[in-house]
Design a protein around this motif. Structure first.
Motif: not given
Length: 215
Positions: A69, A72, A105
């Motif tokens: 997380d 991201e 990412y």
């Protein structure tokens, strides 16, 4: 700032100073610039919470889900301090995950740092490399492993003296023993000198020469 169903109270200046995304947002003149509440779509609240912790000078230890997380958020919000923290906590336990997520990412600095870490501890994580793609493995193989150099302080000795303190060694991690790299030139001295390793080269700056300690 509302992320998912959670509301975070954040100082505007902290976001502007730390996030290229928020800096561009607040300087754009868009409607969000004057709103009391900003809604962020598609980001995990847990990652945003980790980001705020880091921006407040925290050093959180993250589990696998928090790492994903956080990466991201670092990618979408362009938060360099968060990326630096993720690089700082790379370990043998999370380096594979870091590399995969950073590659997905597009966080290149983190991807490179994870790849370099894997290259340096290659033998310790060899069994986990099957989880990586061929391109990721090729990138790791393209990197030079970091080496540890041991040097002793000494003054120049006569050329005919076998001075073991002039020997430069490195750690051969594959064999797990120290090996000889080279010996310093007869007139080189590390006494009162600055020493560093850059791009796999050893630099010795300054030092004294001879018994009279001439600079």
């Amino acid at each position: 700032v509302k992320v998912e169903d959670k509301l975070f109270t954040v100082e505007k200046n902290m976001l502007i100073e730390s996030s290229d995304y928020f800096r561009a947002l607040f300087e754009s003149g868009m409607r969000e610039c004057t709103q009391v509440e900003i809604q962020l779509q598609g980001l995990p609240a847990r990652g945003f919470s980790v980001m705020l912790n880091v921006l407040k000078e925290g050093q959180p230890v993250l589990d696998s889900d928090e790492i994903l997380d956080a990466i991201e958020c670092a990618a979408f919000l362009l938060v360099k301090p968060l990326t630096r923290h993720l690089i700082y906590i790379i370990s043998s336990d999370n380096c594979i995950l870091m590399l995969q997520a950073a590659d997905t990412y597009g966080v290149f600095d983190l991807m490179h740092a994870a790849a370099q870490f894997i290259r340096d501890v290659y033998t310790n994580v060899r069994e986990d490399l099957s989880f990586l793609s061929e391109d990721q493995l090729d990138y790791i193989e393209s990197l030079s492993p970091a080496t540890f150099v041991a040097m002793t302080t000494h003054s120049p000795s006569a050329g005919y003296v076998d001075d073991i303190s002039r020997t430069v060694c490195y750690l051969d991690e594959a064999e797990n023993h120290w090996a000889t790299l080279t010996s310093l030139p007869g007139k080189a001295s590390t006494c009162l000198a600055g020493i560093t390793v850059l791009d796999n080269n050893i630099y010795i700056v300054g030092g004294v020469d001879g018994l009279n300690k001439q600079i």
